[in-house]
Design an enzyme around this catalytic site. Structure first.
Site, short mmCIF file in Angstrom:
data_model
loop_
_atom_site.label_atom_id
_atom_site.label_comp_id
_atom_site.label_asym_id
_atom_site.label_seq_id
_atom_site.Cartn_x
_atom_site.Cartn_y
_atom_site.Cartn_z
N ASP A 115 0.86 -1.18 0.00
CA ASP A 115 0.00 0.00 0.00
C ASP A 115 0.90 1.24 0.00
O ASP A 115 1.77 1.38 0.88
CB ASP A 115 -0.85 -0.05 1.28
CG ASP A 115 -1.85 1.09 1.35
OD1 ASP A 115 -1.60 2.18 0.79
OD2 ASP A 115 -2.88 0.89 2.02
N ILE A 116 0.70 2.11 -0.94
CA ILE A 116 1.59 3.27 -1.07
C ILE A 116 1.52 4.18 0.16
O ILE A 116 2.49 4.84 0.49
CB ILE A 116 1.25 4.05 -2.36
CG1 ILE A 116 2.36 5.05 -2.70
CG2 ILE A 116 -0.07 4.78 -2.28
CD1 ILE A 116 3.09 4.75 -3.95
N ASN A 121 -5.96 13.30 -10.25
CA ASN A 121 -6.62 13.81 -11.46
C ASN A 121 -6.36 15.32 -11.51
O ASN A 121 -5.88 15.91 -10.53
CB ASN A 121 -8.11 13.47 -11.49
CG ASN A 121 -8.85 14.07 -10.33
OD1 ASN A 121 -8.92 15.30 -10.19
ND2 ASN A 121 -9.39 13.23 -9.47
N VAL A 171 -5.64 5.19 -5.39
CA VAL A 171 -4.47 5.71 -4.67
C VAL A 171 -4.78 7.10 -4.11
O VAL A 171 -4.44 7.42 -2.95
CB VAL A 171 -3.27 5.79 -5.64
CG1 VAL A 171 -2.12 6.58 -5.04
CG2 VAL A 171 -2.81 4.39 -6.03
N ASP A 172 -5.39 7.92 -4.92
CA ASP A 172 -5.71 9.30 -4.54
C ASP A 172 -6.58 9.33 -3.28
O ASP A 172 -6.29 10.06 -2.30
CB ASP A 172 -6.45 9.92 -5.74
CG ASP A 172 -6.42 11.43 -5.75
OD1 ASP A 172 -5.72 12.03 -4.92
OD2 ASP A 172 -7.12 12.01 -6.61
N GLY A 223 -5.61 1.82 -12.88
CA GLY A 223 -6.85 1.54 -12.14
C GLY A 223 -8.03 2.16 -12.86
O GLY A 223 -8.45 1.71 -13.94
#
Ligand code: AR6
Length: 172
Positions: free
Chosen positions: A13-14, A27, A36-37, A127
């Protein structure tokens, strides 16, 4: 700038990476989203969004263009900075490969400006933006290998096994 640095792959997981900088697959609104965002803003807390709003007001009123990158605080994440970049949607027709490569190059350029030594990337555009993993892995690794940088470790953080395997194939 040196051309020699380590490229490492981890499954995970980042938001849990203790890299100097973690890259967000954002975005152009810079106001958050899913994937992720969503995870970065959720775990990093409101400071990140506040800084994104300020950046929008000062520099990116019409949005951060696809392929560009900009840094904020990492809030409560273990990293020091979040580098937000906007990947292309895979259905875009013009220049999409060049734009995906640009995300990696520009993120490393921003990392150098910050003085980051370790940078963690997700598999940008794979994704919600539906880029096929194998092709995205090829572009990511080719681009990072070909980018001169003072970063010492570029870590790809892959969320599931197929993503990890695709990057491992192209890492060779
Ligand atoms: N850590 C690492 N990788 C993750 C994580 C995580 N916590 N969560 C998902 N992935 P995506 P995109 C993987 O959709 O395609 C957002 O709404 C995921 O499995 O996050 O560039 C933004 O606001 C996939 O392989 O980014 C934009 O609107 C990869 O990370 C849009 O999605 C990227 O998936 C950007 O779409």
């Amino acid at each position: 700038m040196t051309g020699r640095f380590a490229i490492t792959l981890v499954r995970g997981d980042i938001t849990e990476q203790d890299a100097d900088a973690v890259v967000n697959a954002a975005n152009s609104s810079l106001l958050g989203g899913g994937g992720v965002d969503g995870a970065i803003h959720r775990r990093g807390g409101p400071e990140i969004l506040e800084e994104c709003r300020r950046l929008r007001a000062s520099h990116y009123g019409s949005g951060l263009p696809t392929g560009q990158a900009v840094a904020t605080t990492a809030g409560r994440l273990p990293a020091r900075w979040v580098i937000h970049t906007v990947g292309p949607v895979h259905s875009a027709t013009e220049d999409r490969g060049a734009l995906l490569a640009s995300c990696y190059r520009e993120s490393l350029r921003v990392a150098d400006e910050l003085g980051a030594r370790t940078v963690a990337f997700p598999a940008i555009s794979t994704g919600v933006y539906r880029w096929p993993m194998d092709d995205a892995a090829r572009i990511a690794l080719e681009t990072v290998r070909g980018t001169p940088t003072a970063v010492e470790e570029v870590r790809f953080v892959l969320f599931d096994d197929p993503a990890y395997q695709a990057f491992a194939r192209h890492l060779g």
